[in-house]
Design an enzyme around this catalytic site. Structure first.
Site, PDB file in Angstrom:
ATOM      1  N   ILE A 137       0.606  -1.201  -0.312  1.00 49.81           N
ATOM      2  CA  ILE A 137       0.243  -0.086   0.076  1.00 49.81           C
ATOM      3  C   ILE A 137       0.821   1.068  -0.396  1.00 49.81           C
ATOM      4  O   ILE A 137       1.877   1.022   0.226  1.00 49.81           O
ATOM      5  CB  ILE A 137      -1.296  -0.292   1.083  1.00 49.81           C
ATOM      6  CG1 ILE A 137      -0.050  -0.180   2.281  1.00 49.81           C
ATOM      7  CG2 ILE A 137      -2.086  -0.989   1.329  1.00 49.81           C
ATOM      8  CD1 ILE A 137      -1.584   0.212   3.647  1.00 49.81           C
ATOM      9  N   ASP A 138       0.622   2.254  -0.623  1.00 52.65           N
ATOM     10  CA  ASP A 138       1.320   3.338  -0.545  1.00 52.65           C
ATOM     11  C   ASP A 138       1.688   3.963   0.353  1.00 52.65           C
ATOM     12  O   ASP A 138       1.094   3.625   1.742  1.00 52.65           O
ATOM     13  CB  ASP A 138      -0.182   4.700  -1.599  1.00 52.65           C
ATOM     14  CG  ASP A 138      -0.508   4.586  -3.081  1.00 52.65           C
ATOM     15  OD1 ASP A 138       0.394   3.836  -3.442  1.00 52.65           O
ATOM     16  OD2 ASP A 138      -0.867   4.422  -3.446  1.00 52.65           O
ATOM     17  N   LYS A 139       2.794   4.898   0.831  1.00 47.39           N
ATOM     18  CA  LYS A 139       3.371   5.305   1.608  1.00 47.39           C
ATOM     19  C   LYS A 139       2.085   6.139   3.169  1.00 47.39           C
ATOM     20  O   LYS A 139       2.326   5.907   4.208  1.00 47.39           O
ATOM     21  CB  LYS A 139       4.544   7.080   1.278  1.00 47.39           C
ATOM     22  CG  LYS A 139       5.424   6.965   2.836  1.00 47.39           C
ATOM     23  CD  LYS A 139       5.434   8.206   2.137  1.00 47.39           C
ATOM     24  CE  LYS A 139       5.815   9.570   3.292  1.00 47.39           C
ATOM     25  NZ  LYS A 139       7.395  10.271   2.702  1.00 47.39           N
TER      26      LYS A 139
END
Length: 304
Positions: A137-139
């Site tokens: 998942i994105d930062k």
């Protein structure tokens, strides 16, 4: 060394070699596949080929995946919010602002650094920079991730992702008031030609992407929704919601120029369910919204 063989079907004929291979496994990026081809690790009918080779029906493709190098990422004593752990799998709730795995120029402070300190055994399928990482998942997206502690677990979890049997539900806050209660976005996603760091809905070198959503709560200028992923493309929810005119609040890349300051998109991986790779028992976990998300929803409720 891992050797994999595939045969080109009638549906795949005429497509580029690198595109076909990148669609086989969600963890194989297009650039990684191209590197394998350039290194001579991909043979077409026993002969090295080029990335732009147009495959023919019946072609035999052999992919040789080198053994991962010895891990040289430094373990770091970073606290983890662990929801489940056994000898095969660990499920963690990643905080907003944490990068999942190291990359060139960013080799510390990541989830992988923390995992390597916490548990010495992580699968090596994804190599030096991404041990154990099955999906990402994105930062600035918070929420649940499953991590493989060995190659058996990794392969079985990736297979579930490919077969679309993993439950992945996200909470998101979007700009605008969505009038209908539910919907499905079926639109292919690929690299944006004008900005290679961004994704967009496009038919050019794209991958099939499907997002289901339903409305949880409406506010004056925002809508709180739950999204369920059928596929797992890069930035999928962020791109799809922008595509239908309801970009995520706080999103610096895909949101409107004037958005709320939430230090990144309001997106949380709330529910994760999968079949355990060894016991074959279905496991499902739910992580509550992070504090910043709850507080912003409360301000919207007051304003309403």
């Amino acid at each position: 060394m891992d050797n994999q063989k595939i045969q080109i079907s009638e549906e795949q004929k005429g497509q580029r070699l690198d595109k076909i291979l990148s669609l086989i496994n969600e963890e194989w990026s297009r650039s990684q596949v191209q590197q394998w081809i350039k290194a001579g690790n991909v043979l077409v009918n026993g002969t090295a080929s080029k990335a732009n080779y147009k495959c023919q029906e019946g072609d035999s493709i052999e992919i040789t995946i080198e053994e991962p190098e010895e891990l040289d990422i430094t373990p770091e004593d970073i606290p983890l919010d662990i929801y489940y752990e056994d000898a095969d799998v660990i499920v963690v709730n990643k905080p907003k602002g944490m990068v999942v795995h190291p990359a060139p120029g960013h080799t510390s402070g990541t989830l992988v650094n923390a995992l390597m300190y916490h548990c010495k055994d992580l699968s090596g399928i994804n190599g030096v920079m991404r041990p154990g990482i099955v999906h990402r998942i994105d930062k600035d997206t918070s929420g649940l991730l499953m991590v493989a502690k060995n190659d058996m677990a990794h392969e079985k979890l990736v297979k579930q992702l490919q077969e679309k049997t993993v439950t992945r539900k996200y909470n998101a806050l979007v700009h605008g008031v969505i009038p209908h209660d539910a919907g499905t976005i079926d639109a292919p996603i690929g690299r944006d030609k004008r900005d290679r760091q961004s994704m967009t809905v496009t038919d050019d070198n794209s991958r099939h992407a499907v997002t289901h959503f339903h409305v949880l709560e409406r506010f004056r200028d925002f809508t709180f929704i739950e999204c369920q992923l059928e596929t797992g493309r890069t930035h999928q929810i962020r791109v799809h919601m922008k595509y239908i005119g309801y970009p995520l609040a706080g999103d610096p890349k895909y949101g409107p120029r004037k958005t709320v300051d939430l230090n990144g998109q309001a997106l949380h991986a709330a529910v994760l369910g999968f079949v355990h790779p060894r016991t074959e028992e279905y496991l499902e976990f739910e992580a509550p919204l992070p504090a910043y998300f709850i507080e912003f929803l409360e301000t919207l409720r007051i304003d309403r």
